[in-house]
Each structure stands twice: as C-alpha cells, then as structure tokens.
Design a protein around this motif. Structure first.
Motif, PDB file in Angstrom:
ATOM      1  N   ARG A  37      18.524   0.828   9.725  1.00 39.59           N
ATOM      2  CA  ARG A  37      19.883   1.496  10.560  1.00 39.59           C
ATOM      3  C   ARG A  37      20.011   2.024  11.990  1.00 39.59           C
ATOM      4  NH1 ARG A  37      22.360   7.075   8.064  1.00 39.59           N
ATOM      5  NH2 ARG A  37      24.098   7.229   9.616  1.00 39.59           N
ATOM      6  N   PHE A  38      18.673   2.576  12.303  1.00 36.77           N
ATOM      7  CA  PHE A  38      18.505   2.946  13.683  1.00 36.77           C
ATOM      8  C   PHE A  38      18.087   2.051  14.430  1.00 36.77           C
ATOM      9  CE2 PHE A  38      18.125   7.255  11.373  1.00 36.77           C
ATOM     10  CZ  PHE A  38      19.472   7.690  11.844  1.00 36.77           C
ATOM     11  N   GLY A  39      16.858   1.264  14.067  1.00 38.84           N
ATOM     12  CA  GLY A  39      16.340   0.217  15.015  1.00 38.84           C
ATOM     13  C   GLY A  39      14.932  -0.422  14.006  1.00 38.84           C
ATOM     14  N   TRP A  40      14.119  -0.980  14.802  1.00 39.89           N
ATOM     15  CA  TRP A  40      13.165  -1.471  14.261  1.00 39.89           C
ATOM     16  C   TRP A  40      12.089  -0.548  13.495  1.00 39.89           C
ATOM     17  CZ3 TRP A  40      13.596  -6.444  14.137  1.00 39.89           C
ATOM     18  CH2 TRP A  40      14.276  -6.989  15.161  1.00 39.89           C
ATOM     19  N   ARG A  41      11.588  -1.149  12.276  1.00 35.31           N
ATOM     20  CA  ARG A  41      10.936  -0.392  11.267  1.00 35.31           C
ATOM     21  C   ARG A  41       9.388  -0.497  11.940  1.00 35.31           C
ATOM     22  NH1 ARG A  41      12.697  -1.017   5.221  1.00 35.31           N
ATOM     23  NH2 ARG A  41      14.850  -0.248   5.599  1.00 35.31           N
ATOM     24  N   SER A  42       8.665   0.767  11.999  1.00 36.62           N
ATOM     25  CA  SER A  42       7.347   0.410  12.370  1.00 36.62           C
ATOM     26  C   SER A  42       6.550   1.498  11.509  1.00 36.62           C
ATOM     27  CB  SER A  42       7.072   0.815  13.804  1.00 36.62           C
ATOM     28  OG  SER A  42       7.607   2.329  13.928  1.00 36.62           O
ATOM     29  N   ARG A  43       5.194   1.138  11.446  1.00 44.35           N
ATOM     30  CA  ARG A  43       4.453   2.064  10.869  1.00 44.35           C
ATOM     31  C   ARG A  43       3.673   3.004  11.927  1.00 44.35           C
ATOM     32  NH1 ARG A  43       3.562   2.840   5.561  1.00 44.35           N
ATOM     33  NH2 ARG A  43       4.081   1.044   4.487  1.00 44.35           N
ATOM     34  N   ARG A  44       3.670   4.310  11.560  1.00 46.83           N
ATOM     35  CA  ARG A  44       3.038   5.094  12.253  1.00 46.83           C
ATOM     36  C   ARG A  44       1.628   5.457  11.816  1.00 46.83           C
ATOM     37  NH1 ARG A  44       6.862  10.058  14.622  1.00 46.83           N
ATOM     38  NH2 ARG A  44       8.253   8.492  16.011  1.00 46.83           N
ATOM     39  N   LYS A  45       0.961   6.087  12.690  1.00 42.73           N
ATOM     40  CA  LYS A  45      -0.696   6.398  12.146  1.00 42.73           C
ATOM     41  C   LYS A  45      -0.568   7.447  11.373  1.00 42.73           C
ATOM     42  CE  LYS A  45      -3.192   4.460  16.252  1.00 42.73           C
ATOM     43  NZ  LYS A  45      -3.901   5.048  17.222  1.00 42.73           N
ATOM     44  N   GLY A  46      -0.623   7.279  10.080  1.00 45.58           N
ATOM     45  CA  GLY A  46      -0.683   8.290   9.178  1.00 45.58           C
ATOM     46  C   GLY A  46       0.729   8.840   8.750  1.00 45.58           C
ATOM     47  N   ILE A  47       0.751   9.499   7.690  1.00 46.93           N
ATOM     48  CA  ILE A  47       1.935  10.153   7.005  1.00 46.93           C
ATOM     49  C   ILE A  47       1.965  11.598   7.597  1.00 46.93           C
ATOM     50  CG2 ILE A  47       3.369  10.676   5.306  1.00 46.93           C
ATOM     51  CD1 ILE A  47       2.495   8.001   4.027  1.00 46.93           C
ATOM     52  N   PRO A  48       2.851  12.294   8.441  1.00 48.48           N
ATOM     53  CA  PRO A  48       2.540  13.345   8.724  1.00 48.48           C
ATOM     54  C   PRO A  48       2.563  14.588   7.729  1.00 48.48           C
ATOM     55  CG  PRO A  48       4.962  12.433   9.738  1.00 48.48           C
ATOM     56  CD  PRO A  48       3.972  11.629   8.635  1.00 48.48           C
ATOM     57  N   ASN A  49       2.001  15.641   7.990  1.00 49.79           N
ATOM     58  CA  ASN A  49       1.626  16.520   6.866  1.00 49.79           C
ATOM     59  C   ASN A  49       2.369  17.863   7.130  1.00 49.79           C
ATOM     60  OD1 ASN A  49       0.617  17.700   4.311  1.00 49.79           O
ATOM     61  ND2 ASN A  49      -1.589  18.095   5.535  1.00 49.79           N
ATOM     62  N   GLU A  50       3.756  17.718   7.560  1.00 46.44           N
ATOM     63  CA  GLU A  50       4.649  18.963   8.116  1.00 46.44           C
ATOM     64  C   GLU A  50       5.319  19.578   6.644  1.00 46.44           C
ATOM     65  OE1 GLU A  50       6.930  17.959  11.589  1.00 46.44           O
ATOM     66  OE2 GLU A  50       5.393  16.630  12.267  1.00 46.44           O
ATOM     67  N   PRO A  51       5.048  20.511   6.260  1.00 44.33           N
ATOM     68  CA  PRO A  51       5.659  20.930   4.994  1.00 44.33           C
ATOM     69  C   PRO A  51       7.146  20.931   5.024  1.00 44.33           C
ATOM     70  CG  PRO A  51       4.065  22.726   5.758  1.00 44.33           C
ATOM     71  CD  PRO A  51       4.060  21.563   6.769  1.00 44.33           C
ATOM     72  N   ALA A  52       8.028  21.276   6.263  1.00 47.51           N
ATOM     73  CA  ALA A  52       9.419  21.013   5.994  1.00 47.51           C
ATOM     74  C   ALA A  52       9.641  19.314   6.087  1.00 47.51           C
ATOM     75  CB  ALA A  52       9.779  21.567   7.619  1.00 47.51           C
ATOM     76  N   LEU A  53       8.825  18.596   6.474  1.00 49.95           N
ATOM     77  CA  LEU A  53       9.361  17.098   6.363  1.00 49.95           C
ATOM     78  C   LEU A  53       8.836  16.665   5.057  1.00 49.95           C
ATOM     79  CD1 LEU A  53       9.996  14.567   7.867  1.00 49.95           C
ATOM     80  CD2 LEU A  53       7.757  14.328   8.391  1.00 49.95           C
ATOM     81  N   LEU A  54       7.895  17.258   4.335  1.00 47.00           N
ATOM     82  CA  LEU A  54       7.423  16.804   3.071  1.00 47.00           C
ATOM     83  C   LEU A  54       8.614  17.302   2.026  1.00 47.00           C
ATOM     84  CD1 LEU A  54       3.659  17.427   3.220  1.00 47.00           C
ATOM     85  CD2 LEU A  54       4.974  15.135   3.441  1.00 47.00           C
ATOM     86  N   ALA A  55       9.035  18.526   2.257  1.00 49.17           N
ATOM     87  CA  ALA A  55      10.128  19.153   1.341  1.00 49.17           C
ATOM     88  C   ALA A  55      11.410  18.286   1.792  1.00 49.17           C
ATOM     89  CB  ALA A  55      10.279  20.514   1.992  1.00 49.17           C
ATOM     90  N   ALA A  56      11.676  18.177   2.859  1.00 44.46           N
ATOM     91  CA  ALA A  56      13.104  17.497   2.806  1.00 44.46           C
ATOM     92  C   ALA A  56      12.961  15.860   2.213  1.00 44.46           C
ATOM     93  CB  ALA A  56      13.420  17.059   4.371  1.00 44.46           C
ATOM     94  N   ALA A  57      11.800  15.271   2.438  1.00 46.95           N
ATOM     95  CA  ALA A  57      11.458  13.991   1.636  1.00 46.95           C
ATOM     96  C   ALA A  57      11.469  14.148   0.267  1.00 46.95           C
ATOM     97  CB  ALA A  57      10.190  13.495   2.155  1.00 46.95           C
ATOM     98  N   ALA A  58      11.103  15.314  -0.410  1.00 46.81           N
ATOM     99  CA  ALA A  58      11.278  15.583  -1.703  1.00 46.81           C
ATOM    100  C   ALA A  58      12.697  15.660  -2.219  1.00 46.81           C
ATOM    101  CB  ALA A  58      10.214  16.784  -2.235  1.00 46.81           C
ATOM    102  N   GLU A  59      13.483  16.119  -1.369  1.00 46.42           N
ATOM    103  CA  GLU A  59      15.004  16.383  -1.715  1.00 46.42           C
ATOM    104  C   GLU A  59      15.687  15.210  -1.306  1.00 46.42           C
ATOM    105  OE1 GLU A  59      16.254  19.467   0.790  1.00 46.42           O
ATOM    106  OE2 GLU A  59      14.763  21.018   0.116  1.00 46.42           O
ATOM    107  N   ASN A  60      15.208  13.977  -0.884  1.00 46.77           N
ATOM    108  CA  ASN A  60      15.977  12.749  -0.778  1.00 46.77           C
ATOM    109  C   ASN A  60      15.348  11.538  -1.092  1.00 46.77           C
ATOM    110  OD1 ASN A  60      18.318  13.839   1.169  1.00 46.77           O
ATOM    111  ND2 ASN A  60      16.666  14.874   1.726  1.00 46.77           N
ATOM    112  N   PRO A  61      14.621  11.364  -2.164  1.00 40.70           N
ATOM    113  CA  PRO A  61      14.228  10.236  -2.853  1.00 40.70           C
ATOM    114  C   PRO A  61      15.008   8.996  -2.799  1.00 40.70           C
ATOM    115  CG  PRO A  61      15.087  11.707  -4.834  1.00 40.70           C
ATOM    116  CD  PRO A  61      15.177  12.252  -3.720  1.00 40.70           C
ATOM    117  N   GLY A  62      14.399   7.997  -2.083  1.00 40.96           N
ATOM    118  CA  GLY A  62      15.105   6.641  -2.105  1.00 40.96           C
ATOM    119  C   GLY A  62      15.856   6.584  -0.874  1.00 40.96           C
TER     120      GLY A  62
END
Length: 175
Positions: A3-28
C-alpha cells in the motif's frame, strides 16, 4: 509493492510495548509508524505524509517483520484536490478556489487567535455544493447566481504555540 511502498525486512522485530499492543489489536492488518516531527496527536487526523511506513501484522496479532515504507513520507502539504476535481462551477471563489478557501479558513482562525498559523489544510471528502439562481429578466437562457456555498470536511494543522488546537476539522481513525 504494498500500500505504501516496497516491502522490506528490517533487522529484528521491534520490542516496543505500544507497537506490540497495537499489533495485537490489529490481527491480519498493519500498524502505522507515525513521524512525530509532523504530527503531535497520533489519535487525531494523521496526514498520509506523516506516516513513515507500516509494520505488517499476522493473523494472530504478531508483527511479521515486514515493513512497508511510505514513499509519500515528508512534510504534509495542502490538498484541495477533492474541492477542485469535481466538475462544479466555483467561479464565485475566483480564479483559484483552493487559495480562496484556505484564506477563508485562516481568516476565521485569526479572528479567534490573532497569531494563528496554518501549516497545511486537507479537504477530506468531496464537498457538497449549493448554487442557486434566477433567470435573467432580459435573457431566458441566462441565470444570475444569487447564492453559492460549499460544505467540506477538512483537517488542518496549526501549531499549539498559537493557541489553536492542533487538529481541527474532521477527525479520522488511524490508518
């Protein structure tokens, strides 16, 4: 390309609590990374340019590690395309309808806060137009415009230092 641009893999998945919580609220779905340089309230309207990109979320609500960069990321700009794209007569606004509308918004804000500064304005939906008139008394093929108006949801940014709330107009959910 996403949707925005090219997909890429970043080094590691961030371990930020707010980001992880937002991901849990938006499955798929995805979780947007909003640039605080351009927006100070991520819960209000966020212009597309203020989104750095988005982390993709798997069906169980966990980050996949894939990130889509937003090629439009940068300083938010005025967007009056929804005003000027429709095929509607806007002659009553002069040669440059976008400038006339922006000036009217700025004047309205300055009537409330003298030093208000508007950094950007975006028309969010196609405006609703009202144009009324009457037939010309000497030429039945001509109409004289007697009233004209438009209503359009919009968002704007005026820095808080001016005393104007930073998010006015139509507020949208996160993108």
């Amino acid at each position: 390309m996403g949707r925005f641009g090219w997909r890429s893999r970043r080094k590691g998945i961030p371990n930020e609590p707010a980001l992880l919580a937002a991901a849990a609220e938006n499955p798929g779905g995805s979780v947007a990374e909003i640039d605080p340089t351009y927006i100070d309230d991520p819960n209000g309207y966020v212009p597309p340019e203020a989104i750095r990109g988005a982390w993709l979320v798997d069906s169980s609500g966990k980050l996949t590690g894939e990130y889509q960069q937003n090629p439009r990321h940068g300083v938010p700009q005025d967007d009056f395309s929804k005003l000027t794209d429709p095929d509607h007569w806007l002659g009553w606004l002069g040669d440059d309808p976008a400038t006339a509308v922006r000036k009217g918004i700025e004047e309205s804000l300055r009537a409330q806060v003298a030093d208000a500064v508007v950094e950007w304005v975006k028309i969010l939906e196609t405006p609703r137009f009202l144009t009324g008139g009457r037939r010309h008394s000497e030429d039945e093929q001509a109409m004289l415009v007697t009233r004209a108006a438009l209503a359009a949801p919009f968002a704007l940014y005026a820095p808080r230092s001016t005393g104007v709330p930073s998010s006015w107009g139509c507020s949208r959910g996160r993108r």
